[in-house]
Design an enzyme around this catalytic site. Structure first.
Site, PDB file in Angstrom:
ATOM      1  N   LYS A 225       0.813  -1.220   0.000  1.00  0.00           N
ATOM      2  CA  LYS A 225       0.000   0.000   0.000  1.00  0.00           C
ATOM      3  C   LYS A 225       0.845   1.268   0.000  1.00  0.00           C
ATOM      4  CE  LYS A 225      -4.339  -2.000   1.389  1.00  0.00           C
ATOM      5  NZ  LYS A 225      -5.429  -2.088   2.360  1.00  0.00           N
ATOM      6  N   ARG A 265      -3.118 -10.043   5.059  1.00  0.00           N
ATOM      7  CA  ARG A 265      -3.538 -10.228   3.665  1.00  0.00           C
ATOM      8  C   ARG A 265      -2.450  -9.651   2.761  1.00  0.00           C
ATOM      9  NH1 ARG A 265      -6.178  -7.291  -0.338  1.00  0.00           N
ATOM     10  NH2 ARG A 265      -7.774  -8.412  -1.551  1.00  0.00           N
TER      11      ARG A 265
END
Length: 286
Positions: A225, A265
């Site tokens: 991210k 994740r």
């Protein structure tokens, strides 16, 4: 109480003796880090099996990009992308999660073998989601969410991000439970990168213990991210591409495992699978 016991799991899911690794299969042309690579059903199933072979405990299949600025796909297209992949992986014995904000896709995916619904909106995007999950009696991820991807950056405004995310998650958890979802089937996700800037994400990673105190298993989804890109960027240089953030992702995975997260994740499984096993070995030596 040990970290291991505090980590917990949701009813209906396997129990692991450490933080689990959730591998990502994006059956999309436009996801931020690997859009288009697994768009074909056969390729997506093969990739899911490769993730398991390299250490994934479960696989999260999604057919709609939630990157900042992304627009939604229509229901029929999402079903076409997701359901055959879920069915193919489940037939191979893989523990499958479906990443969707649509109740119709969740229902069809569960029928095809998914045992977990990972809704980044926590049931807010589709009023039928909560009753559908309750009726299906499957595990459900309640993520912190303020709005759809096309405008979520404008919603990243906080006075105290940790306190506000906790308060909003508590309210959402109460609504989901009131809607009929078994509390023991609920997993919490702080929503890193969703309506959050890099300092917000870092603050939440620094306060994972507060999120665990909500009383539900915790899923941490930091993989590749933007906030990791900001950390890695040299002075004045642009952030490295998403696929060059896997070592940083593994570092967050180790932190999350140490803090008692139920699962992380990730897109690249091998490094994170190693990281959570090291964290477990250290935990066992205490």
């Amino acid at each position: 109480m040990s970290t291991l016991r505090a980590r917990g799991t949701a009813r209906g899911l396997p129990e692991w003796d450490r933080c689990a690794v959730m591998g990502v299969v994006n059956v999309t042309p436009d996801s931020f880090s690997d859009g288009g690579r697994w768009f074909d059903t056969t390729a997506a199933i093969k990739h899911g099996l490769e993730l398991v072979a390299t250490g994934a405990d479960l696989v999260d299949v999604g057919g709609e990009s939630t990157r900042p600025g992304a627009t939604r796909v229509d229901e029929d297209e999402e079903l076409r992308r997701v359901v055959p992949v879920v069915r193919g992986l489940a037939a191979e014995g893989v523990t499958v999660s479906v990443d969707t904000m649509r109740a119709s896709v969740a229902r069809r995916a569960v029928e095809a073998g998914a045992v977990l619904v990972n809704d980044v909106s926590g049931g807010l995007a589709d009023p039928e989601m909560v009753p559908s999950v309750a009726a299906a009696e499957v595990a459900f991820v309640v993520m912190h969410w303020r709005g759809f991807s096309d405008n979520m950056n404008s919603l990243a405004v906080y006075d105290d991000v940790v306190a506000e995310v906790l308060a909003e998650l508590r309210a959402r958890l109460a609504a989901v439970i009131e809607g009929g979802v078994d509390p023991e089937r609920i997993i919490v996700d702080p929503g890193l990168g969703f309506a959050k800037q890099a300092p917000h994400d870092l603050a939440l990673v620094a306060h994972l213990a507060d999120l665990r105190a909500l009383g539900h298993p915790l899923l941490v989804a930091a993989s590749r991210k933007r906030f990791l890109g900001h950390i890695l960027a040299a002075d004045g240089a642009p952030p490295p591409p998403a696929r060059e953030r896997d070592a940083a992702t593994a570092a967050v995975s180790a932190i999350a495992a140490h803090e008692g997260a139920w699962a992380v994740r990730v897109h690249d499984v091998r490094a994170t699978a190693d990281a959570v096993r090291v964290a477990r070995a250290v935990e066992g030596a205490l």
